[in-house]
Design a protein around this motif. Structure first.
Motif: not given
Ligand SMILES: Cc1cc2nc3c(=O)[nH]c(=O)nc-3n(C[C@H](O)[C@H](O)[C@H](O)COP(=O)(O)OP(=O)(O)OC[C@H]3O[C@@H](n4cnc5c(N)ncnc54)[C@H](O)[C@@H]3O)c2cc1C
Lengths: 435, 161
Positions: A13-15, A35-38, A41-43, A78-80, A273-275, A291-293
């Motif tokens: 989401t954040a990227g 990115s490790a994955e394509h 949206s996890r959520m 993956r970034a290492v 994002g989450d990090i 969280i997503e937002p």
């Molecule tokens: C089942 C489920 C339900 C959810 N439901 C909700 C909800 O209802 N409401 C809500 O607000 N939130 C929900 N969430 C949480 C929400 O999905 C996350 O907060 C959101 O995806 C965070 O976005 P992000 O971009 O920080 O990380 P992510 O979406 O996790 O993306 C991280 C990306 O980084 C990649 N990555 C990781 N490590 C490396 C590396 N070393 N090198 C390269 N790439 C890497 C991953 O492959 C991924 O593509 C849910 C999550 C899950 C799993």
């Protein structure tokens, strides 16, 4: 003028939001994505499990669109390690990428309990598309599913599991369900609702081991009888994907500590994002809001800043909603502040529960539980978010609310929350259509 | 830009807007599927219609994880029903309380300005809802505040205590 190179790590989401915002801001700079994955949206994985959407529908930005945006792709990599002195990122195949500025958006991962059998066959997480595929393949009307962990993530997949499994048992170590999303009284309403729908709840249950036994998975506990299940889904917490940043010089606490522009201690390295550990909009405390937002807002702010704007972020608001079998459960902001003034409303006959937390006459948090028909025939749910977000002084209306906890609309309108919200935008301008 | 403006002092609480809205949105006459909501502001003597202000941020749109909410040619934030997964995130991201779930389709629904000819404005017999050129505004705030001296049952509270 030479263009800059922006490097984005993580296509969640954040990227994705950062990349879209960069291009929508008119930036012609170079962008590379690792990115490790394509991009997906996890959520929305729970809706794939519910079979409401296809696997393809979980994708966010298409490869086609990324190509149109002229994004250099390093997917499946993956970034290492990160060298912030020389602005260089190393990938798992040894490639080195240079950047002018970098976004770390690698999110978090699910954490399994550390006990015998927790990573055995028939025990699954539910965090990635691969997890969702596996669970979706294995669950059947004949299966008894044991869900370990009764937190928010576990609850997002409960509808899918209830629909597709024969029997569901939820196992939780805490004394009640949803320990980090609602209070005791709210959880009690939800528990009653679930038990009336045939879901077995086992709270206060300390799992000791998972063994194979007669073709089943046997879960043994510190106290009480063991539980035999066909499929175990473990949603017992998450941790940020930070290990690859060791030695990079990036300041890390619970997450990467960011300033109000989402910059880390290294000026040309952002995190989102989450990090990221950023500001809580209500309390000002530094927190990880996984969280997503928050991920979307963080990503947009970074995209705008990478594009050369100076956008300060006011901080993120904790919000969650989950619906189980027709009951909606939501919480906002500081719903668990022990020092707040509390107003509670309940109507047990309709499973309605409300809790409002006030400080200095401002709503700083809220809990909402209600049946869908009630939820969607009024405006209260979003209005609670508006009251918390705007922080208007409720003045004499706090008293009104304590006498009429189900009358949110009058205090909302009379305190001109609409006027106070209308000028608010995250990036200081109207948001463009995402497509 | 055209916008929906409300004149709450003209609203009689007849609910025609809700009825026509639900019909325009979902093809059925069922006010709980309406995305304009009329509520009593003091007991049962003053009513006011309320719907999405099509805010600049588009909190629903920017929160949607699958880009299912877009801006229409009429300037409305609209839900692309085939893209919506039903996750409800937009309903708590919206701070105005104007995102809903359709309990039948399990998809998000909101005011789409009926593609540029809002049914609610057309149905309103007293011009309490008008679709015209205007800046967007907080149409109900002053009215709701002026009704603040009335308590919930509609009776005037004693001013002298
Ligand atoms: C089942 C489920 C339900 C959810 N439901 C909700 C909800 O209802 N409401 C809500 O607000 N939130 C929900 N969430 C949480 C929400 O999905 C996350 O907060 C959101 O995806 C965070 O976005 P992000 O971009 O920080 O990380 P992510 O979406 O996790 O993306 C991280 C990306 O980084 C990649 N990555 C990781 N490590 C490396 C590396 N070393 N090198 C390269 N790439 C890497 C991953 O492959 C991924 O593509 C849910 C999550 C899950 C799993």
């Amino acid at each position: 003028m030479a263009t800059k190179k922006h490097l984005i790590v993580g296509a969640g989401t954040a990227g994705y939001n950062a990349i879209r915002t960069l291009r929508q801001s008119g930036s012609q700079d170079q962008i590379a994505l690792v990115s490790a994955e394509h991009p997906y949206s996890r959520m929305v994985l729970p809706y794939f499990l519910e079979q409401g959407i296809s696997e393809g529908h979980t994708a966010t930005v298409s490869l086609n669109q990324l190509e149109k945006w002229d994004v250099e792709l390093h997917l499946g990599r993956r970034a290492v390690s990160l060298d912030t002195q020389n602005n260089k990122l190393t990938l798992d195949n040894g490639d080195e990428l240079e950047y002018d500025d970098l976004l770390i958006a690698t999110g978090s991962s699910a954490v399994r309990l550390n006990l015998p059998g927790a990573d055995g066959e028939g025990v699954h997480g539910f965090w990635t598309l691969a997890d969702a595929r596996a669970v979706s393949r294995l669950v059947s009307p004949q299966s008894h599913v044991a869900m370990v962990g009764a937190g928010f993530i576990s609850f997002t997949i409960l509808n899918g599991v209830i629909q597709r499994a024969g029997q569901v048992t939820i196992v939780e170590v805490a004394g009640r369900i949803l320990p980090r999303m609602v209070d005791d009284a709210g959880a009690a309403v939800v528990s009653r609702w679930l038990e009336a729908r045939g879901v077995t709840l086992r709270t206060g249950a300390q799992l000791k081991s998972i063994e194979d036994s007669g073709g089943k998975k046997r879960l043994s506990f510190a106290d009480g009888a063991p539980l035999d299940a066909d499929l175990v889904i473990m949603a017992t917490g998450i941790s940020t994907n930070l290990s690859w940043l060791k030695g990079s010089g990036i300041t890390i606490n619970q997450g990467i500590v960011v300033d109000d522009h989402l910059r880390s201690n290294v000026a040309n390295v952002y995190a989102a994002g989450d990090i990221a550990e950023g500001k809580n909009r209500i309390t000002g405390a530094m927190e990880v809001h996984a969280i997503e937002p928050t991920a979307a807002e963080h990503g947009r702010v970074v995209g705008a800043n990478m594009a050369g704007r100076e956008v300060a972020y006011p901080g993120s608001l904790m919000l969650n909603i989950v619906g189980v079998a027709g009951l909606d459960i939501a919480s906002f902001g500081a719903w668990d502040d022990p020092d707040a003034t509390v107003i509670v409303g309940r109507r047990d006959a309709t499973n309605s529960y409300r809790k409002y937390l006030l400080r200095d006459n401002r709503m700083i948090g809220a809990i909402y539980v209600g049946e869908s028909n009630e939820t969607w025939s009024g405006n209260d749910l979003g209005m609670l978010k508006g009251l918390v977000q705007s922080g208007v002084n409720l003045d004499g209306w706090a008293d009104h609310l304590s006498r009429n906890p189900f009358d949110i609309k009058r205090p909302y309108l009379a305190n001109r929350v609409v006027s106070s919200l209308m000028p608010q935008t995250t990036l200081g301008q109207s948001s463009p259509s995402p497509r | 830009m055209k916008a929906l403006q409300f004149f709450p002092e003209k609203c009689t609480g007849c609910m025609r807007c809700e009825i026509s809205c639900s019909y325009a949105q979902s093809g059925v006459i069922q006010p709980n599927r309406s995305v304009i909501k009329v509520a009593p502001l003091e007991g049962h003597t003053s009513y006011a219609p309320y719907t999405c202000v099509q805010c600049d941020e588009g909190w629903c749109m920017t929160a949607c994880p699958v880009d299912a909410i877009v801006i229409s040619p009429a300037g409305a934030k609209i839900v692309m029903e085939d893209q919506c997964v039903g996750c409800k995130l937009c309903t708590i991201a919206c701070p105005y309380g104007t995102m809903f779930m359709d309990t039948t389709s399990k998809k998000a629904i909101k005011c789409d300005l009926c593609g540029g000819a809002p049914a609610c404005a057309e149905a309103c017999p007293t011009e309490a809802i008008v679709w015209h050129e205007t800046e967007q505004g907080d149409w109900l705030g002053d009215f709701a505040q002026s009704r603040a001296q009335y308590n919930f049952t509609g009776l005037v509270q004693s001013q002298t205590g």
